[in-house]
Design an enzyme around this catalytic site. Structure first.
Site, PDB file in Angstrom:
ATOM      1  N   LYS A  21      67.368  55.001 106.655  1.00  0.00           N
ATOM      2  CA  LYS A  21      68.213  53.906 107.111  1.00  0.00           C
ATOM      3  C   LYS A  21      67.659  53.377 108.425  1.00  0.00           C
ATOM      4  O   LYS A  21      66.947  54.121 109.097  1.00  0.00           O
ATOM      5  CB  LYS A  21      69.660  54.350 107.266  1.00  0.00           C
ATOM      6  N   LYS A  26      74.913  66.681 103.814  1.00  0.00           N
ATOM      7  CA  LYS A  26      75.725  67.689 104.521  1.00  0.00           C
ATOM      8  C   LYS A  26      76.542  68.463 103.496  1.00  0.00           C
ATOM      9  O   LYS A  26      77.182  67.875 102.625  1.00  0.00           O
ATOM     10  CB  LYS A  26      76.655  67.008 105.549  1.00  0.00           C
ATOM     11  N   GLU A  45      81.615  60.621 118.089  1.00  0.00           N
ATOM     12  CA  GLU A  45      80.432  61.198 118.724  1.00  0.00           C
ATOM     13  C   GLU A  45      80.640  61.238 120.233  1.00  0.00           C
ATOM     14  O   GLU A  45      81.226  60.308 120.804  1.00  0.00           O
ATOM     15  CB  GLU A  45      79.200  60.353 118.423  1.00  0.00           C
ATOM     16  N   ASP A 105      75.340  50.692 112.091  1.00  0.00           N
ATOM     17  CA  ASP A 105      74.761  52.028 112.245  1.00  0.00           C
ATOM     18  C   ASP A 105      75.572  53.098 111.504  1.00  0.00           C
ATOM     19  O   ASP A 105      75.005  54.048 110.977  1.00  0.00           O
ATOM     20  CB  ASP A 105      74.704  52.364 113.743  1.00  0.00           C
ATOM     21  N   HIS A 111      77.234  55.866 106.459  1.00  0.00           N
ATOM     22  CA  HIS A 111      77.936  57.157 106.469  1.00  0.00           C
ATOM     23  C   HIS A 111      79.433  57.030 106.165  1.00  0.00           C
ATOM     24  O   HIS A 111      79.990  57.774 105.372  1.00  0.00           O
ATOM     25  CB  HIS A 111      77.774  57.849 107.821  1.00  0.00           C
ATOM     26  N   ASP A 156      70.875  58.719 102.981  1.00  0.00           N
ATOM     27  CA  ASP A 156      72.002  58.697 103.905  1.00  0.00           C
ATOM     28  C   ASP A 156      72.228  60.168 104.207  1.00  0.00           C
ATOM     29  O   ASP A 156      72.721  60.915 103.354  1.00  0.00           O
ATOM     30  CB  ASP A 156      73.245  58.087 103.249  1.00  0.00           C
ATOM     31  N   HIS A 157      71.842  60.599 105.402  1.00  0.00           N
ATOM     32  CA  HIS A 157      71.811  62.052 105.614  1.00  0.00           C
ATOM     33  C   HIS A 157      73.203  62.694 105.536  1.00  0.00           C
ATOM     34  O   HIS A 157      73.312  63.898 105.346  1.00  0.00           O
ATOM     35  CB  HIS A 157      71.071  62.418 106.910  1.00  0.00           C
TER      36      HIS A 157
HETATM   37  C1  BG6 Z   1      72.629  58.255 112.518  1.00  0.00           C
HETATM   38  C2  BG6 Z   1      72.947  57.170 113.494  1.00  0.00           C
HETATM   39  O1  BG6 Z   1      72.479  57.734 111.226  1.00  0.00           O
HETATM   40  O2  BG6 Z   1      73.687  59.201 112.505  1.00  0.00           O
HETATM   41  C3  BG6 Z   1      73.186  57.732 114.879  1.00  0.00           C
HETATM   42  O3  BG6 Z   1      71.870  56.252 113.541  1.00  0.00           O
HETATM   43  C4  BG6 Z   1      74.246  58.808 114.835  1.00  0.00           C
HETATM   44  O4  BG6 Z   1      73.568  56.718 115.797  1.00  0.00           O
HETATM   45  C5  BG6 Z   1      73.901  59.834 113.760  1.00  0.00           C
HETATM   46  O5  BG6 Z   1      74.294  59.441 116.109  1.00  0.00           O
HETATM   47  C6  BG6 Z   1      75.021  60.829 113.570  1.00  0.00           C
HETATM   48  O6  BG6 Z   1      74.580  61.855 112.721  1.00  0.00           O
HETATM   49  P1  BG6 Z   1      75.207  63.308 112.816  1.00  0.00           P
HETATM   50  O7  BG6 Z   1      74.571  64.043 111.688  1.00  0.00           O
HETATM   51  O8  BG6 Z   1      74.858  63.852 114.161  1.00  0.00           O
HETATM   52  O9  BG6 Z   1      76.677  63.127 112.669  1.00  0.00           O
END
Ligand code: BG6
Length: 522
Positions: A181, A215, A249, A268, A273, A210-211
């Site tokens: 992404k 999870k 966050e 973002d 997500h 989409d990581h």
């Molecule tokens: C990313 C965003 O895709 O996901 C970041 O670009 C964000 O801005 C991050 O901080 C959050 O990922 P995680 O796994 O730490 O919740």
């Protein structure tokens, strides 16, 4: 459910053998094919912080085929040895046997090249073929696009022009591409990128990352809903009052001002997500647990999601920027004071939105979403708030406002699930207090969930795209984002402010208060 009871029933982890790598717990136990993983953008942050540690972990668990190789490709001149040294995980566990790292490092290679130059792709192709001969790999390739997105078109064209993409139905070898992404900046650019991807790749060969889908706790949403008999009957508008999806966050823009200024939280976090979490929460059970069956159901949710009309955006969305404040006891600057941020920036670092899923199951149940940088703490949670019982039986005994039952899916950190309900507190009179049943991953399974990128890289190697976004999914998500972005550009609602280290602007609270609801504390 007590943690002990769950721990007692959790099966022991079984190691794969080096000859027969397998993914335990998967539906089809298949060995990962030997392949060469080419990482474009190999000197970047993502490669160093996420991809190489994930690949090393897969290699340690013998889930990568021992013949597989990883080739870094980037502009910076580096030798293989320098790339190997730079790839050593910074937070490497000193207890890891040295030979494990050495075995992994021996499978790492580096090629310097420019994304623009045709000759560099031809040279890469020749190198990969030579590597196939040396390591006995059959020509399978994963091309991982871990570069800034403006390089994607160049790389896709370079691969196509150098003849490095084999047809999807080639019986002897496969080629797959993983695309990071952001996948586009709006619907038009996402469509253009999809068109370019499909000029050489079939959808079966495309893995849009989409990581969040990697999870463990996100995968568990479907397991909780559909692998148990007790939740799904309640999972609808007869029993659910509303749903909250919060992705909070504590970090700020972390040196990524250049990127973030152009994306904001809307592009973002919401486009990918958060809408992924929403679709997994709201989707219908698929007929089979297979990539397209699952993704068909997710797409139906995105289609049922009512696009916000311009006149609704002011009422149903809130945008805000953080001002100076304190996070974890330390003073932090406001967003506009961050290095690289325009002092008059109009980029949102927080958003809240109210969506409705217009279908049989969810009609009348609002889905409230919120996400922000520099909030009070890092916490991602899906909160299912149930309706009150139909009749207030205990009112006559003085118990007026009982708290709603709440099911919390804690995605991170402190991964787990809890259910709160009312219980008579001990004593001669009738008092009802909320209590909680808790499941925690660490105490039940004795280990933290694995890193998302491990799972996603392995799935791509196995050819399983269930946890990757399909073309239509990405484009539909952009439609919702574009509807909000264009109303915001046209003026409303105004940009609010919140002090860093708080839970966001008062306007986000007011949005729920207008509906007689409140955000649940994370
Ligand atoms: C990313 C965003 O895709 O996901 C970041 O670009 C964000 O801005 C991050 O901080 C959050 O990922 P995680 O796994 O730490 O919740």
């Amino acid at each position: 459910m007590t943690p002990d009871a769950a721990a007692a029933t959790a099966p022991p982890r079984e190691a794969a053998t080096s000859e027969n790598p397998l993914r335990e717990g998967s539906v089809t136990l298949r060995a990962a094919d030997p392949c060469t993983i080419v990482v474009f953008g190999a000197s970047g942050d993502l490669t160093r912080r996420k991809l190489l540690p994930a690949l090393f972990q897969l290699s340690r668990e013998k889930l990568l085929h021992p013949k597989s190789a990883i080739v870094g490709f980037a502009r910076r001149p580096l030798s293989d040895q320098e790339f190997r040294d730079a790839s050593h995980p910074p937070d490497h566990d000193p207890a890891t046997p040295k030979h494990e790292w050495q075995r992994f490092a021996a499978s790492l290679y580096y090629r310097q090249g420019s994304f623009e130059r045709v000759e560099d792709y031809a040279a890469l192709r020749a190198f990969l073929e030579e590597l196939d001969r040396e390591r006995g790999t059959p020509g399978n390739r994963i091309f991982y696009l871990a570069t800034p997105p403006d390089a994607y078109p160049l790389i896709l064209e370079g691969l196509r022009a150098a003849g490095m993409v084999t047809p999807a139905d080639d019986p002897l070898r496969w080629t797959r591409v993983i695309i990071e992404k952001p996948f586009g900046h709006d619907l038009a650019s996402a469509r253009a990128l999809n068109a370019q991807v499909h000029a050489s790749f079939d959808e079966r060969q495309v893995f849009r990352i989409d990581h969040y889908l990697g999870k463990e706790t996100v995968q568990n949403i479907l397991v909780l809903r559909l692998g148990n008999g007790i939740f799904e009957p309640l999972w609808n508008n007869r029993y659910v009052d509303h749903v909250q999806i919060s992705v909070a966050e504590a970090v700020g823009v972390e040196g990524r001002a250049n990127y973030f200024e152009r994306s904001g939280v809307l592009r973002d976090m919401l486009q990918n997500h958060m809408l992924q979490l929403l679709t997994l929460t709201a989707m219908e059970p698929p007929a089979r647990f297979e990539a397209d069956a699952v993704r068909d159901e997710k797409v139906k949710v995105l289609r049922a999601l009512a696009p916000l009309r311009p006149d609704q955006v002011s009422e149903r969305t809130v945008r805000a920027q953080y001002a100076a404040g304190a996070v974890a006891g330390g003073a932090v600057p406001g967003y506009r004071e961050e290095p690289g941020v325009n002092p008059r920036s109009a980029t949102e670092t927080f958003l809240a939105a109210k969506f409705e899923v217009d279908n049989w199951r969810w009609a009348g149940v609002p889905f409230y979403l919120r996400s922000g940088k520099r909030l009070a703490k890092r916490a991602t949670e899906i909160t299912i708030v149930f309706r009150h019982p139909p009749y207030a039986l205990f009112r006559s005994a003085g118990c007026e406002a009982l708290e709603a039952n709440v099911l919390r899916l804690r995605i991170q950190p402190d991964e787990g699930i809890s259910l709160s309900f009312g219980s008579k507190s001990p004593g001669q009179s009738l008092h009802i207090d909320p209590v909680r049943m808790d499941f925690n991953y660490l105490t039940s399974f004795g280990a933290d969930p694995p890193e998302a990128y491990e799972r996603l890289l392995l799935d791509c190697n196995l050819g399983d795209s269930t946890l990757f976004a399909r073309r239509d999914e990405v484009e539909l998500a952009w439609e919702h984002v574009d509807a909000i972005a264009s109303a915001w550009e046209a003026g409303g609602p105004e940009m609010n402010s919140y002090a860093a280290g708080t839970w966001g602007p008062a306007e986000a609270d007011q949005m729920l208060e207008r509906d007689g609801r409140h955000w649940y504390r994370l």
